[in-house]
Design a protein around this motif. Sequence first.
Motif, PDB file in Angstrom:
ATOM      1  N   ALA A   1       0.848  -1.194   0.000  1.00  0.00           N
ATOM      2  CA  ALA A   1       0.000   0.000   0.000  1.00  0.00           C
ATOM      3  C   ALA A   1       0.880   1.239   0.000  1.00  0.00           C
ATOM      4  O   ALA A   1       1.899   1.286   0.690  1.00  0.00           O
ATOM      5  CB  ALA A   1      -0.916   0.005   1.213  1.00  0.00           C
TER       6      ALA A   1
ATOM      7  N   VAL B   1       0.539   5.527   0.253  1.00  0.00           N
ATOM      8  CA  VAL B   1      -0.366   6.629   0.592  1.00  0.00           C
ATOM      9  C   VAL B   1       0.173   7.939   0.021  1.00  0.00           C
ATOM     10  O   VAL B   1       1.369   8.234   0.142  1.00  0.00           O
ATOM     11  CB  VAL B   1      -0.532   6.749   2.121  1.00  0.00           C
TER      12      VAL B   1
ATOM     13  N   THR C   1      -4.997   6.190  -1.256  1.00  0.00           N
ATOM     14  CA  THR C   1      -4.173   5.007  -1.032  1.00  0.00           C
ATOM     15  C   THR C   1      -4.224   4.114  -2.260  1.00  0.00           C
ATOM     16  O   THR C   1      -5.309   3.781  -2.741  1.00  0.00           O
ATOM     17  CB  THR C   1      -4.653   4.210   0.191  1.00  0.00           C
TER      18      THR C   1
ATOM     19  N   SER D   1      -4.517   3.608   5.136  1.00  0.00           N
ATOM     20  CA  SER D   1      -3.901   2.290   5.216  1.00  0.00           C
ATOM     21  C   SER D   1      -3.073   2.190   6.485  1.00  0.00           C
ATOM     22  O   SER D   1      -2.366   3.137   6.855  1.00  0.00           O
ATOM     23  CB  SER D   1      -2.993   2.061   4.000  1.00  0.00           C
TER      24      SER D   1
ATOM     25  N   PRO E   1       1.466   1.497   5.670  1.00  0.00           N
ATOM     26  CA  PRO E   1       1.789   1.498   4.239  1.00  0.00           C
ATOM     27  C   PRO E   1       3.289   1.353   4.019  1.00  0.00           C
ATOM     28  O   PRO E   1       4.098   1.721   4.875  1.00  0.00           O
ATOM     29  CB  PRO E   1       1.299   2.873   3.771  1.00  0.00           C
TER      30      PRO E   1
ATOM     31  N   THR F   1       4.625   6.475   2.436  1.00  0.00           N
ATOM     32  CA  THR F   1       3.720   7.621   2.490  1.00  0.00           C
ATOM     33  C   THR F   1       4.445   8.809   1.880  1.00  0.00           C
ATOM     34  O   THR F   1       5.555   9.158   2.301  1.00  0.00           O
ATOM     35  CB  THR F   1       3.297   7.958   3.927  1.00  0.00           C
TER      36      THR F   1
END
Length: 276
Positions: free
Chosen positions: A195, A197, A209, A225, A228, A231
């Motif tokens: 993930a 962000v 996300t 998330s 992640p 980010t």
Amino acid sequence: MTDHPSLQPYVDAWTESIEAISELVRPLVEGEWNRRSACPGWSVRDVVSHIIGMECELLGDPRPIHTLPRDLYHVVDEPSRHMEIQVDVRRHHTGPEMTGELEYTIIRRSRQLRNEKRQPDAEVRDIMPGGSKVTLEHQLRMRAFDVWVHEQDLRRALGKPGNLDSAGAYVARDLMVLGLPKVVAKKAGARPHTAVVFDVSGPLEFMRTVRVDADGRGTVDGSPSLGPAVTLSLDWETYVRLAAGRVRPEAVSDQVKVEGDAKLAKKILESFTVTP
């Protein structure tokens, strides 16, 4: 008003941006028309010429018969050659000639859009080379997007910031966000179950996300998330400049906060451009 409410937001966004451009360039003296923009090889005059040319093609005006010089380094393929003809043919136009043609083009296009009777899903000719078909809704969305991005190009070149939260900005945000899954999953090669962000601040704030599934496909949503891989926190104007390919990541590294996997973040930022 158009006949179809779903098209009106794009018409309104286009109108706001192109009228702002007209207001920006109307008082310019000749030297200001020659200021460089962030678009490779293009001055303020060239950006305005591009806008006029695209709108004239949508009006059905014949394309200029014009031979390009051989030394235009930024003309690298057929799409850029196609766009450059409308630009180069106006390179020696004076400021009053430019503003006069822009204002007349706005009047004609505004009348055409007010009288638009076709359905949003009607097939229309793409104005880029290749002769492909797109829906009318897609065409109007892309014109709202393109004109707003070029409004920002002109504002930066002229040192007159503004309209970062206008209707066109929201159209641009939605289109740019749609490109994030490809950036993260395909271009940057984020691993499955990753993930990433994007936390954007400023006049237009949002958080998105991108999630990469077990098959390596990316999707984007507005939910946060937990934990992640990366980010990326940045302001909206920097996001636009990166996504529109107007600046290299290293030039704005001090304006992008990276948390998490630095190597993946670097790949994402190097692949961030989602517009032609």
